[in-house]
Design an enzyme around this catalytic site. Structure first.
Site, PDB file in Angstrom:
ATOM      1  N   ASN A   6       0.860  -1.190   0.000  1.00  0.00           N
ATOM      2  CA  ASN A   6       0.000   0.000   0.000  1.00  0.00           C
ATOM      3  C   ASN A   6       0.894   1.237   0.000  1.00  0.00           C
ATOM      4  O   ASN A   6       1.519   1.557   1.005  1.00  0.00           O
ATOM      5  CB  ASN A   6      -0.887  -0.042   1.263  1.00  0.00           C
ATOM      6  CG  ASN A   6      -1.698   1.220   1.442  1.00  0.00           C
ATOM      7  OD1 ASN A   6      -1.819   2.040   0.537  1.00  0.00           O
ATOM      8  ND2 ASN A   6      -2.264   1.382   2.626  1.00  0.00           N
ATOM      9  N   TRP A   7       0.942   1.916  -1.153  1.00  0.00           N
ATOM     10  CA  TRP A   7       1.827   3.075  -1.276  1.00  0.00           C
ATOM     11  C   TRP A   7       1.224   4.333  -0.648  1.00  0.00           C
ATOM     12  O   TRP A   7       1.890   5.371  -0.590  1.00  0.00           O
ATOM     13  CB  TRP A   7       2.154   3.334  -2.748  1.00  0.00           C
ATOM     14  CG  TRP A   7       3.003   2.273  -3.381  1.00  0.00           C
ATOM     15  CD1 TRP A   7       3.492   1.141  -2.793  1.00  0.00           C
ATOM     16  CD2 TRP A   7       3.475   2.257  -4.743  1.00  0.00           C
ATOM     17  NE1 TRP A   7       4.227   0.426  -3.698  1.00  0.00           N
ATOM     18  CE2 TRP A   7       4.239   1.080  -4.904  1.00  0.00           C
ATOM     19  CE3 TRP A   7       3.324   3.103  -5.844  1.00  0.00           C
ATOM     20  CZ2 TRP A   7       4.844   0.736  -6.114  1.00  0.00           C
ATOM     21  CZ3 TRP A   7       3.924   2.769  -7.048  1.00  0.00           C
ATOM     22  CH2 TRP A   7       4.674   1.592  -7.181  1.00  0.00           C
ATOM     23  N   LYS A   8      -0.030   4.261  -0.245  1.00  0.00           N
ATOM     24  CA  LYS A   8      -0.702   5.424   0.367  1.00  0.00           C
ATOM     25  C   LYS A   8      -0.548   6.649  -0.547  1.00  0.00           C
ATOM     26  O   LYS A   8      -0.626   6.512  -1.764  1.00  0.00           O
ATOM     27  CB  LYS A   8      -0.160   5.662   1.780  1.00  0.00           C
ATOM     28  CG  LYS A   8      -0.207   4.383   2.625  1.00  0.00           C
ATOM     29  CD  LYS A   8       0.054   4.597   4.077  1.00  0.00           C
ATOM     30  CE  LYS A   8      -0.048   3.246   4.792  1.00  0.00           C
ATOM     31  NZ  LYS A   8      -0.019   3.366   6.242  1.00  0.00           N
ATOM     32  N   HIS A  76      -9.543   1.236   4.878  1.00  0.00           N
ATOM     33  CA  HIS A  76      -8.279   1.403   5.591  1.00  0.00           C
ATOM     34  C   HIS A  76      -8.490   2.352   6.774  1.00  0.00           C
ATOM     35  O   HIS A  76      -9.261   3.298   6.687  1.00  0.00           O
ATOM     36  CB  HIS A  76      -7.217   1.952   4.628  1.00  0.00           C
ATOM     37  CG  HIS A  76      -5.842   1.900   5.203  1.00  0.00           C
ATOM     38  ND1 HIS A  76      -5.384   2.842   6.091  1.00  0.00           N
ATOM     39  CD2 HIS A  76      -4.842   1.002   5.059  1.00  0.00           C
ATOM     40  CE1 HIS A  76      -4.153   2.527   6.452  1.00  0.00           C
ATOM     41  NE2 HIS A  76      -3.798   1.412   5.845  1.00  0.00           N
ATOM     42  N   GLU A  78      -6.839   4.706   7.867  1.00  0.00           N
ATOM     43  CA  GLU A  78      -6.597   6.126   7.579  1.00  0.00           C
ATOM     44  C   GLU A  78      -7.831   6.753   6.923  1.00  0.00           C
ATOM     45  O   GLU A  78      -8.106   7.932   7.126  1.00  0.00           O
ATOM     46  CB  GLU A  78      -5.342   6.278   6.705  1.00  0.00           C
ATOM     47  CG  GLU A  78      -4.087   6.028   7.537  1.00  0.00           C
ATOM     48  CD  GLU A  78      -2.902   5.483   6.764  1.00  0.00           C
ATOM     49  OE1 GLU A  78      -2.911   5.535   5.523  1.00  0.00           O
ATOM     50  OE2 GLU A  78      -1.959   4.987   7.419  1.00  0.00           O
ATOM     51  N   GLU A 142      -5.617  -4.903  10.623  1.00  0.00           N
ATOM     52  CA  GLU A 142      -4.601  -3.872  10.817  1.00  0.00           C
ATOM     53  C   GLU A 142      -4.862  -3.149  12.133  1.00  0.00           C
ATOM     54  O   GLU A 142      -5.634  -2.175  12.157  1.00  0.00           O
ATOM     55  CB  GLU A 142      -4.654  -2.871   9.656  1.00  0.00           C
ATOM     56  CG  GLU A 142      -4.360  -3.502   8.318  1.00  0.00           C
ATOM     57  CD  GLU A 142      -3.684  -2.499   7.394  1.00  0.00           C
ATOM     58  OE1 GLU A 142      -2.604  -2.829   6.894  1.00  0.00           O
ATOM     59  OE2 GLU A 142      -4.215  -1.399   7.201  1.00  0.00           O
ATOM     60  N   GLY A 148       2.344   2.242  10.774  1.00  0.00           N
ATOM     61  CA  GLY A 148       3.286   3.347  10.604  1.00  0.00           C
ATOM     62  C   GLY A 148       3.973   3.752  11.896  1.00  0.00           C
ATOM     63  O   GLY A 148       4.610   4.796  11.964  1.00  0.00           O
ATOM     64  N   SER A 178       3.239  -2.199  10.269  1.00  0.00           N
ATOM     65  CA  SER A 178       4.702  -2.243  10.446  1.00  0.00           C
ATOM     66  C   SER A 178       5.307  -3.600  10.094  1.00  0.00           C
ATOM     67  O   SER A 178       6.232  -4.066  10.770  1.00  0.00           O
ATOM     68  CB  SER A 178       5.086  -1.829  11.872  1.00  0.00           C
ATOM     69  OG  SER A 178       4.655  -0.495  12.122  1.00  0.00           O
ATOM     70  N   GLY A 200       4.798   1.169   4.725  1.00  0.00           N
ATOM     71  CA  GLY A 200       6.119   1.773   4.596  1.00  0.00           C
ATOM     72  C   GLY A 200       7.141   0.916   3.859  1.00  0.00           C
ATOM     73  O   GLY A 200       7.847   1.394   2.961  1.00  0.00           O
TER      74      GLY A 200
END
Ligand code: PGA
Length: 220
Positions: A6-8, A76, A78, A142, A148, A178, A200
């Site tokens: 996941n490159w966000k 997600h 976020e 998650e 992160g 992570s 990440g």
């Protein structure tokens, strides 16, 4: 075993450098085309439930399918934390994507406060209640406190949550939070951990490749 990167909202590496890797890539919208072009299994990071309409800033399943996207990330944390995503909108996005023929990775997980208050199972039960099993639906556990932050759930804690999730909904469950080359093997070795959603570490080609290679070595 499924590994998804996941490159966000990061540009991410050159998709050509990932060619041939057995993984799903979730780049930002502007890089979808490049990833598809490089032959990668490409998922978008969001999808609206209507096929088209006046929904500024959203994207629909037919528009994604048109550029060769084969799946989407939904729910997600976020999105839930910063963009008012609710269990209800997660359900609508998931249903629309699956109906349109897209694969879905739907994310669930508790915050630090919820875990401290011993509410993890209640939260997971609530988040999963709006979803139904589907052959193209994969879940991602998650824990929000591990995303992160460098804090990872222990393999035992992940296993416990994954087993609980599977008792509620029959679907493969990825672990996210992570995941790095040095902790991937222990997490992926758990019987109910069916892969990883990597944030990440997916931005670095060598790290992501190392995680994919670790996954490939785990007997299914
Ligand atoms: P992280 O992100 O690996 O950077 O913790 C995981 C995710 O948000 O999917």
């Amino acid at each position: 075993m499924l590994i998804a990167g996941n490159w966000k909202m990061f540009r991410g590496p050159d998709p050509a450098a990932l060619a041939g890797l057995d993984a799903v890539i979730c780049p930002p919208f502007t890089r979808l085309h490049d990833c598809v072009d490089a032959g990668l299994t490409t998922f978008a990071q969001n999808v609206h439930w209507e096929p088209e309409g006046a929904y500024t800033g959203e994207v629909s399943a037919p528009l994604l399918l048109e550029v060769g996207v084969v799946g989407v990330l939904v729910g997600h944390s976020e999105r839930r934390q910063y963009f008012c995503e609710t269990d209800e909108t997660v359900a609508r996005r998931t249903r629309a994507a699956l109906d349109a023929g897209l694969r879905v990775i739907a994310c669930v997980g508790e915050t630090h406060e919820q875990r401290e208050r011993d509410e993890t199972e209640d939260v997971l039960r609530r988040q999963l209640a709006v979803l139904e099993p589907h052959p193209d639906l994969v879940l991602a556990y998650e824990p929000v406190w591990a995303i992160g932050t460098g804090l990872t759930a222990t393999p035992e804690l992940a296993q416990e949550a994954h087993a609980f999730i599977k008792s509620l909904l029959d679907a493969p469950v990825l672990y996210g939070g992570s995941v790095k080359p040095d902790n991937a093997a222990a997490l992926l070795a758990q019987p109910d951990v069916d892969g990883a959603l990597v944030g990440g570490a997916s931005l670095d080609v060598d790290s992501f490749q190392a995680i994919c290679e670790t996954a490939a070595r785990i007997p299914s």
